[in-house]
Design a protein around this motif. Structure first.
Motif, PDB file in Angstrom:
ATOM      1  N   GLN A  86     138.928  71.984 -90.621  1.00 14.60           N
ATOM      2  CA  GLN A  86     139.768  71.838 -91.809  1.00 14.60           C
ATOM      3  C   GLN A  86     139.547  70.541 -92.565  1.00 14.60           C
ATOM      4  OE1 GLN A  86     140.668  71.162 -88.789  1.00 14.60           O
ATOM      5  NE2 GLN A  86     142.582  70.015 -88.595  1.00 14.60           N
ATOM      6  N   ASN A  87     138.705  69.652 -92.039  1.00 12.20           N
ATOM      7  CA  ASN A  87     138.485  68.361 -92.689  1.00 12.20           C
ATOM      8  C   ASN A  87     137.002  68.023 -92.624  1.00 12.20           C
ATOM      9  OD1 ASN A  87     138.402  65.765 -93.645  1.00 12.20           O
ATOM     10  ND2 ASN A  87     139.821  64.902 -92.136  1.00 12.20           N
ATOM     11  N   SER A  88     136.330  68.100 -93.787  1.00 12.48           N
ATOM     12  CA  SER A  88     134.895  67.839 -93.819  1.00 12.48           C
ATOM     13  C   SER A  88     134.570  66.365 -93.598  1.00 12.48           C
ATOM     14  CB  SER A  88     134.303  68.287 -95.154  1.00 12.48           C
ATOM     15  OG  SER A  88     134.898  67.573 -96.229  1.00 12.48           O
ATOM     16  N   ASN A  89     135.580  65.483 -93.682  1.00 14.67           N
ATOM     17  CA  ASN A  89     135.363  64.051 -93.463  1.00 14.67           C
ATOM     18  C   ASN A  89     135.571  63.639 -92.009  1.00 14.67           C
ATOM     19  OD1 ASN A  89     134.856  63.445 -96.232  1.00 14.67           O
ATOM     20  ND2 ASN A  89     137.052  63.521 -96.627  1.00 14.67           N
ATOM     21  N   ALA A  90     135.916  64.586 -91.157  1.00 14.44           N
ATOM     22  CA  ALA A  90     136.174  64.260 -89.752  1.00 14.44           C
ATOM     23  C   ALA A  90     134.927  63.670 -89.104  1.00 14.44           C
ATOM     24  CB  ALA A  90     136.623  65.490 -88.996  1.00 14.44           C
ATOM     25  N   VAL A  91     135.134  62.689 -88.243  1.00 14.92           N
ATOM     26  CA  VAL A  91     134.030  62.022 -87.553  1.00 14.92           C
ATOM     27  C   VAL A  91     134.253  62.091 -86.048  1.00 14.92           C
ATOM     28  CG1 VAL A  91     133.505  60.460 -89.464  1.00 14.92           C
ATOM     29  CG2 VAL A  91     135.183  59.768 -87.726  1.00 14.92           C
ATOM     30  N   GLY A  92     133.150  62.061 -85.308  1.00 14.71           N
ATOM     31  CA  GLY A  92     133.217  62.060 -83.861  1.00 14.71           C
ATOM     32  C   GLY A  92     133.111  60.656 -83.296  1.00 14.71           C
ATOM     33  N   ILE A  93     133.737  60.451 -82.133  1.00 12.57           N
ATOM     34  CA  ILE A  93     133.730  59.165 -81.434  1.00 12.57           C
ATOM     35  C   ILE A  93     133.471  59.440 -79.955  1.00 12.57           C
ATOM     36  CG2 ILE A  93     135.080  57.110 -80.821  1.00 12.57           C
ATOM     37  CD1 ILE A  93     136.877  57.840 -83.289  1.00 12.57           C
ATOM     38  N   ASN A 107     130.965  46.417 -69.462  1.00 19.90           N
ATOM     39  CA  ASN A 107     131.475  46.560 -70.813  1.00 19.90           C
ATOM     40  C   ASN A 107     131.369  48.019 -71.248  1.00 19.90           C
ATOM     41  OD1 ASN A 107     131.987  43.730 -72.215  1.00 19.90           O
ATOM     42  ND2 ASN A 107     130.245  43.481 -70.842  1.00 19.90           N
ATOM     43  N   ASN A 108     132.028  48.343 -72.345  1.00 19.73           N
ATOM     44  CA  ASN A 108     132.018  49.701 -72.863  1.00 19.73           C
ATOM     45  C   ASN A 108     131.109  49.795 -74.083  1.00 19.73           C
ATOM     46  OD1 ASN A 108     134.195  50.397 -71.030  1.00 19.73           O
ATOM     47  ND2 ASN A 108     135.520  49.269 -72.424  1.00 19.73           N
ATOM     48  N   PHE A 109     130.656  51.018 -74.353  1.00 21.70           N
ATOM     49  CA  PHE A 109     129.856  51.283 -75.551  1.00 21.70           C
ATOM     50  C   PHE A 109     130.444  52.494 -76.253  1.00 21.70           C
ATOM     51  CE2 PHE A 109     126.521  53.109 -78.103  1.00 21.70           C
ATOM     52  CZ  PHE A 109     125.864  52.004 -78.623  1.00 21.70           C
ATOM     53  N   THR A 110     130.437  52.461 -77.598  1.00 18.95           N
ATOM     54  CA  THR A 110     131.034  53.542 -78.374  1.00 18.95           C
ATOM     55  C   THR A 110     130.105  53.999 -79.487  1.00 18.95           C
ATOM     56  OG1 THR A 110     133.222  52.544 -77.979  1.00 18.95           O
ATOM     57  CG2 THR A 110     133.087  54.286 -79.637  1.00 18.95           C
ATOM     58  N   PHE A 111     129.876  55.309 -79.560  1.00 23.00           N
ATOM     59  CA  PHE A 111     129.246  55.918 -80.730  1.00 23.00           C
ATOM     60  C   PHE A 111     130.364  56.308 -81.689  1.00 23.00           C
ATOM     61  CE2 PHE A 111     126.125  56.872 -77.370  1.00 23.00           C
ATOM     62  CZ  PHE A 111     124.959  56.421 -77.964  1.00 23.00           C
ATOM     63  N   ILE A 112     130.301  55.833 -82.925  1.00 28.14           N
ATOM     64  CA  ILE A 112     131.377  56.136 -83.859  1.00 28.14           C
ATOM     65  C   ILE A 112     130.830  56.745 -85.149  1.00 28.14           C
ATOM     66  CG2 ILE A 112     132.950  54.378 -82.962  1.00 28.14           C
ATOM     67  CD1 ILE A 112     132.173  52.559 -85.245  1.00 28.14           C
ATOM     68  N   ASN A 113     131.691  57.559 -85.752  1.00 31.21           N
ATOM     69  CA  ASN A 113     131.462  58.103 -87.095  1.00 31.21           C
ATOM     70  C   ASN A 113     130.249  59.017 -87.195  1.00 31.21           C
ATOM     71  OD1 ASN A 113     133.711  56.648 -88.156  1.00 31.21           O
ATOM     72  ND2 ASN A 113     132.438  54.808 -88.238  1.00 31.21           N
ATOM     73  N   PHE A 114     129.989  59.831 -86.160  1.00 32.51           N
ATOM     74  CA  PHE A 114     128.929  60.816 -86.312  1.00 32.51           C
ATOM     75  C   PHE A 114     129.525  62.127 -86.822  1.00 32.51           C
ATOM     76  CE2 PHE A 114     130.186  61.054 -81.818  1.00 32.51           C
ATOM     77  CZ  PHE A 114     130.418  62.411 -81.647  1.00 32.51           C
ATOM     78  N   GLN A 115     128.711  62.835 -87.599  1.00 35.64           N
ATOM     79  CA  GLN A 115     129.121  64.073 -88.244  1.00 35.64           C
ATOM     80  C   GLN A 115     128.038  65.131 -88.044  1.00 35.64           C
ATOM     81  OE1 GLN A 115     129.792  62.208 -92.195  1.00 35.64           O
ATOM     82  NE2 GLN A 115     131.942  62.780 -91.976  1.00 35.64           N
ATOM     83  N   PRO A 116     128.302  66.382 -88.410  1.00 35.56           N
ATOM     84  CA  PRO A 116     127.281  67.420 -88.236  1.00 35.56           C
ATOM     85  C   PRO A 116     125.942  67.081 -88.890  1.00 35.56           C
ATOM     86  CG  PRO A 116     129.394  68.447 -88.685  1.00 35.56           C
ATOM     87  CD  PRO A 116     129.602  66.957 -88.835  1.00 35.56           C
ATOM     88  N   SER A 117     125.977  66.326 -89.977  1.00 38.05           N
ATOM     89  CA  SER A 117     124.733  65.971 -90.665  1.00 38.05           C
ATOM     90  C   SER A 117     123.820  65.086 -89.830  1.00 38.05           C
ATOM     91  CB  SER A 117     125.048  65.279 -91.998  1.00 38.05           C
ATOM     92  OG  SER A 117     125.815  64.098 -91.778  1.00 38.05           O
ATOM     93  N   ASN A 118     124.345  64.475 -88.772  1.00 37.84           N
ATOM     94  CA  ASN A 118     123.530  63.627 -87.900  1.00 37.84           C
ATOM     95  C   ASN A 118     122.758  64.438 -86.859  1.00 37.84           C
ATOM     96  OD1 ASN A 118     126.312  61.591 -88.214  1.00 37.84           O
ATOM     97  ND2 ASN A 118     124.310  60.874 -88.885  1.00 37.84           N
TER      98      ASN A 118
END
Length: 227
Positions: A86-93, A107-118
């Protein structure tokens, strides 16, 4: 693949009831988790979230975990999941490591702001993630002491072994996040580079400065003084 989808079905209980997800399309995300000596790290927790908007350094808007798993004996991890519909701007974390356990060794590592276009054909393979132990790093802070309005400092960069705790898929230049603060590996010599712009001239002039700095066992501050 069928086995992966059955595992996904079991994990579907982690779905937030406030979001709708694509019931047919699945995306596959692969990576590997290593230590600084390129040895695989097993049983490292991995969590998948979704955010309704651009996320800075993995801040979730609702805090709900969509999926959890751990790295295998070879440090590999694979996530199979849908995206919100329902939200095309949604991002994965994706958080790698025990983000809520401050007593964790790594320490931790985070992948942020990935979308289907990636993803290419619904698949994304990321280069291995290196997790440093907390006792292997020191904090390094750059302080700019500017005593004149005619000059400015920009493009602060570090050449050396450092831990950047995230990858931002929407950032144009990820290094800009840490112009003034970094986590560096102990016992090394780094090169600190920065650009000084002098507005007293027309056009303004720029000069790139390089400084060698020894990083030992304790946290370190370095002051850039501009006169």
């Amino acid at each position: 693949m069928k086995k992966l989808l059955s595992v996904f079905s079991l994990l579907f209980f982690f779905i937030s009831c406030e979001r709708e997800y694509d019931g047919t399309t699945r995306y596959v995300f692969d990576t590997q988790v290593l230590d600084k000596n390129n040895q695989p790290l097993a049983n490292i927790p991995v969590q998948l979230y979704f955010n309704s908007y651009y996320s800075f350094f993995g801040n979730q808007d609702d805090g709900n975990v969509f999926m959890t798993t751990k790295t295998d004996s070879n440090g590999n991890v694979r996530l199979v999941f849908p995206f919100p519909t329902q939200n095309s701007n949604a991002v994965g974390i994706i958080e790698i490591g025990e983000s809520t356990n401050y007593n964790s060794d790594n320490n931790n590592f985070t992948f942020i702001n990935f979308q289907p276009s990636n993803f290419t054909n619904f698949y994304l393979r990321e280069t291995p993630v290196t997790l440093f132990s907390k006792n292997e790093l020191v904090n390094f802070q750059t302080i700019v002491n500017n005593t004149t309005i005619n000059k400015s400092v920009s493009n602060i960069e570090i050449e050396g072994s450092q831990f950047i705790p995230f990858k931002d898929f929407l950032a144009n230049n990820q290094n800009n996040y840490y112009q003034n603060f970094a986590k560096l590996e102990k016992n090394q010599t780094i090169i600190l580079k920065y650009t000084v712009t002098d507005y007293q001239f027309n056009p303004a002039t720029t000069e790139v400065i390089s400084v060698s700095i020894d990083v030992l066992e304790t946290d370190l501050n370095y002051t850039i003084t501009i006169n």
